[in-house]
Design an enzyme around this catalytic site. Structure first.
Site, PDB file in Angstrom:
ATOM      1  N   HIS A 294       0.937  -1.260  -0.070  1.00  0.00           N
ATOM      2  CA  HIS A 294       0.060  -0.011  -0.066  1.00  0.00           C
ATOM      3  C   HIS A 294       0.887   1.362   0.151  1.00  0.00           C
ATOM      4  CE1 HIS A 294      -3.081  -2.566   0.963  1.00  0.00           C
ATOM      5  NE2 HIS A 294      -4.314  -2.007   0.657  1.00  0.00           N
ATOM      6  N   PRO A 295       0.111   2.209  -0.758  1.00  0.00           N
ATOM      7  CA  PRO A 295       1.117   3.566  -0.529  1.00  0.00           C
ATOM      8  C   PRO A 295       0.935   4.367   0.664  1.00  0.00           C
ATOM      9  CG  PRO A 295      -1.138   3.858  -1.870  1.00  0.00           C
ATOM     10  CD  PRO A 295      -0.858   2.226  -1.266  1.00  0.00           C
TER      11      PRO A 295
ATOM     12  N   SER B  87      -6.310   4.137  -5.658  1.00  0.00           N
ATOM     13  CA  SER B  87      -5.754   5.150  -4.521  1.00  0.00           C
ATOM     14  C   SER B  87      -5.810   6.539  -4.861  1.00  0.00           C
ATOM     15  CB  SER B  87      -4.364   4.623  -4.309  1.00  0.00           C
ATOM     16  OG  SER B  87      -4.361   3.515  -3.510  1.00  0.00           O
TER      17      SER B  87
ATOM     18  N   GLU C 267      -9.136   8.000  -4.178  1.00  0.00           N
ATOM     19  CA  GLU C 267      -9.416   8.086  -2.957  1.00  0.00           C
ATOM     20  C   GLU C 267      -9.002   9.079  -2.158  1.00  0.00           C
ATOM     21  OE1 GLU C 267     -10.427   2.896  -3.138  1.00  0.00           O
ATOM     22  OE2 GLU C 267      -8.371   3.823  -1.850  1.00  0.00           O
ATOM     23  N   GLN C 268      -7.588   9.136  -2.403  1.00  0.00           N
ATOM     24  CA  GLN C 268      -6.969  10.032  -1.544  1.00  0.00           C
ATOM     25  C   GLN C 268      -7.393  11.525  -1.956  1.00  0.00           C
ATOM     26  OE1 GLN C 268      -2.844   9.772  -0.872  1.00  0.00           O
ATOM     27  NE2 GLN C 268      -2.631   7.492  -0.639  1.00  0.00           N
TER      28      GLN C 268
ATOM     29  N   PHE D 283       0.907   3.107   7.086  1.00  0.00           N
ATOM     30  CA  PHE D 283      -0.314   3.441   7.657  1.00  0.00           C
ATOM     31  C   PHE D 283      -1.601   3.173   6.496  1.00  0.00           C
ATOM     32  CE2 PHE D 283      -3.698   6.506   8.683  1.00  0.00           C
ATOM     33  CZ  PHE D 283      -3.961   6.197   9.880  1.00  0.00           C
TER      34      PHE D 283
ATOM     35  N   VAL E 165      -9.701   5.915   3.550  1.00  0.00           N
ATOM     36  CA  VAL E 165      -9.767   7.377   3.365  1.00  0.00           C
ATOM     37  C   VAL E 165     -11.002   7.577   3.019  1.00  0.00           C
ATOM     38  CG1 VAL E 165      -7.300   8.056   3.369  1.00  0.00           C
ATOM     39  CG2 VAL E 165      -8.761   7.823   1.271  1.00  0.00           C
TER      40      VAL E 165
END
Lengths: 296, 296, 296, 296
Positions: free
Chosen positions: D71-72, D88, D91-92, D123, D127
């Site tokens: 995961h990033p 991703s 989502e971010q 982490f 999100v």
């Protein structure tokens, strides 16, 4: 009147059956169904209703007066004993005209006599849109009108009666929409959730007789009832009281209240003047405060 | 009991006058004033009251029982006819014990009999702190107690009675502070101002008899009344209803309301459990909404 | 201006002292006090104030214009550096004119220039009745008026300034009543009591600059503050925000709230348009609801 | 991710297509789709989702750690430049991680470094269930947990991410129900009707950066919006403000308000802690009062 007719069935029925089935949609006046019959088939119940009302409007003046005279008095025990149409009996009962206090009965007698003496025909009102109190109020008010105005008012009310009777008698893919709704909602601002399990009662208030309990119920998980208190029919014009047992509710939730509680039964007294509208009564409550308003 | 005595006057009076004046502060028991008298002069009414209560506490057990027995039954017509102290009569009247429904009267008879049968002395309660309903509730509850607890309860109540009698009988530069207040306030959220000219009524509710109208009034420029509805005395434990005529108020202000109005009479039903506290009941209202809460 | 003068003292003072003391009640215009002086003694401060304003009204037109021209610009740094009357400086500071953002400063410069170009005298406003925002709004609006209207407006404002200066300068048995009050009250409908210990802040909002925190305080046992937030002086016209830390309050009381709480800071934004009135802002709150209104 | 896949299509697809389509439902981990594939056909999306999550649970410990490491970082510009999965990135962006203030950016950098130093993996947080503020709050809190707890937390969050990705990617007759709703309702207690035409704005509050306007809208005839403000997806955990332009509304209705109005913009600041719940925010208002609460 059982709701076992369909519009398709009426369109396909013999002329005599059509007339027989709809003969009392307007009180004791099968000639109206008879005059509307040739316009069959009716696409919707609204078309059928409008055709019947049109017959009345186009009838000669003396026939309209006979039509008005074909209606029974309200709350007349003698006529009731002699037999009203099934629809009239049921309508008068719905407004509580079969359970009058002595004072109310006397008021009806006086108003019926005075009205017929003045106008020469009985007082006609679509009683499903009224409570006893508002029938008496409307009666007294209309007694002061002119004969021309009262003839018009009688025809308007006959149209309302016919609409409600048709809606109750005939099912159709496109229903005759009959508006009117009464609903409530209890929110608990102490817990921030809908109030589940609140016992409440809806009471119709009567100025000259005994208040009438219309229903007792308990709020569900959403603080409401599964269906509206009244829906799909007029909310009778009149005054009402919602009585919420909120101290019981809070005690069951483990909240310690003094005895007597600061708030035990919350009474919301409200009036209905537009029976086809939606009356929504939210109650926002804590053990120490409450708010109500006309919601939507 | 007229309030024409002063503490200075009592301190300066002859021994026999002192005893005579205070002989009924505790029902038919001048011996208490007699025993307290040598402690004169009393600096404050609180000192005088405490001295008298101290006499009771230090009295031999059998004398305390005689003291309890010197009290009348509640709502006993025979005793009333034979003559109670002026104070007892006035106190029982204040709680409405002179205006009982048949059902209430019967309940009192049964409770008085059962109580005396169990404890051998009459039920004593400072009725100025109670409504009829709460007297009956307290009576039924105390009937289940032990004799020792009831003897204690009787002494506590005699102390409360004596305090209120002294406060009513004797003026002093430092008054015997007797707490308790009931007030209201009407705010018009339609105009953003206090609601002036709202007619309202305060009613004491009775479960077993007839509700009692305690007062009718009209709000002033500040949406209040010039003085609190009740003040300087206990607010009797019980259930009440405030009834505000808000449709009348709005119509007088030129606001057009349907008939019946959505809100006509707003009823706020509330309970009092702590008679020495301040109960403040604000009403925030528009023609379509209202809020109430326990204010301060 | 220290409040160390009394009306009795002024009545008894020498003519020259009287004029010296009141020389700046109207900006740089001792001739007004001089002309009013012979009417001594003044029974009340209102009489003194009225006598001084009467001098202005009766003065020849060109003298009234000179009076208006004797006033400083608002927010003019050059004039401030050169020295205003002590009263003017304090008044302009109270409205925050000593703490302007660049944008606000520029707006004042443009308005001052435009106003003087059009009318030939400076814009006069009793700034103690205004916030920066309302000064700018009033300025822009008055710029569109006629010279005659502005001369009248200037005289009205000079009267208001003089009243507030006199009230601050001279004590008297009958005070010059200066109205205006801002107060609040927090009721906890979760517990049914006043909310004690709620931290809150009063902020003056500024459209073109930085909001200004006027005070931070904590509610007392009665859910209020010991004295009103503003009293005995005008509540400056403008927009404000009360910010109540209610999640902190409930957590301190042991009530378990999620994170973030549904209600954490309650913001009540309100406007003041009538600075001499009483603005009372009650907050009725639970962790899940709140109500506010213009109280009284 | 466009929603152009169907469950039927996935059930019928070749093994390699199935894996390709679902390869990024869990970030850069096609082995999960690969391991779930033999269980086809899936009756519902819930079954498919559960099968994929089951693969993760049953994987060897070191493979689960590799999965977490795939995961990033959150808000890592270098990784973003190098390319995240399309999911991703989207989502971010939805949480505003592409629009950070300097202070926020710095906080993320420090938290990412500290977290990876302590746990050895990035982490992971779903999100779409959070605002920037709550991501930072959760990040700081989880940094204090044990490695075992954080491994569990990462797997839980991966499950949440996968659920939302699947719900967005695949349509099915029985949808993957994704809960969460935010709605409002404005009632005008001055007129007793829903408030139509009230302009309002929904703002996401940011403690360390700039507040974000999420939408501006106008209430419809029922005082609501045609669809909920947020629905069919989690309401991101965080703090919000609804800003209602009520003075404009009343002025348009012809009600005369002072300037500034007592109430102009009503601010309702509220927090969301349970993103799958329904947050309903009614506003009952007059020009002089308002009430809000957590509705249902």
């Amino acid at each position: 009147m059982k709701k076992n007719l369909t519009l398709d069935g009426l369109n396909a029925a013999s002329r005599s059956d059509f007339i027989a089935e709809l003969g009392d949609v307007v009180e004791h006046s099968p000639w109206i169904a008879e005059a509307a019959e040739p316009q069959r088939p009716f696409a919707t119940l609204v078309n059928l209703r409008d055709a019947m009302l049109d017959v009345i409007v186009r009838a000669p003046a003396n026939q309209r007066i006979r039509l008005i005279r074909a209606h029974p008095d309200l709350a007349n025990k003698t006529q009731r004993a002699a037999g009203l149409t099934e629809a009239s009996t049921s309508e008068q009962d719905s407004a509580g005209l079969d359970r009058l206090s002595d004072r109310e009965f006397e008021m009806f007698e006086q108003l019926n006599s005075a009205y017929k003496a003045k106008f020469g025909f009985p007082f006609i009102l679509c009683v499903r849109r009224h409570t006893k109190d508002s029938i008496l109020d409307t009666f007294a008010k209309r007694l002061t009108h002119s004969p021309a105005d009262e003839e018009k008012a009688a025809i308007t009310e006959i149209g309302r009666i016919a609409t409600l009777r048709l809606a109750g008698l005939v099912t159709s893919s496109v229903a005759l929409s009959v508006h009117g709704e009464l609903s409530m909602h209890v929110l608990d601002t102490h817990s921030g959730t809908p109030a589940e399990g609140v016992e409440f009662e809806l009471v119709e208030l009567a100025r000259y007789g005994v208040n009438r309990s219309l229903l007792k119920a308990v709020t569900n998980r959403d603080g409401r009832t599964a269906s509206a208190l009244i829906s799909g029919r007029p909310v009778p014009i009149g005054n009402y009281e919602l009585r919420f047992q909120i101290a019981d509710y809070y005690r069951r939730r483990g909240i310690n209240l003094a005895s007597p509680a600061f708030l035990d039964v919350v009474l919301i007294r409200f009036g209905v003047s537009a029976p086809e509208e939606h009356y929504h009564l939210p109650l926002l409550m804590s053990p120490w405060s409450y708010t109500t308003y006309r919601g939507s």
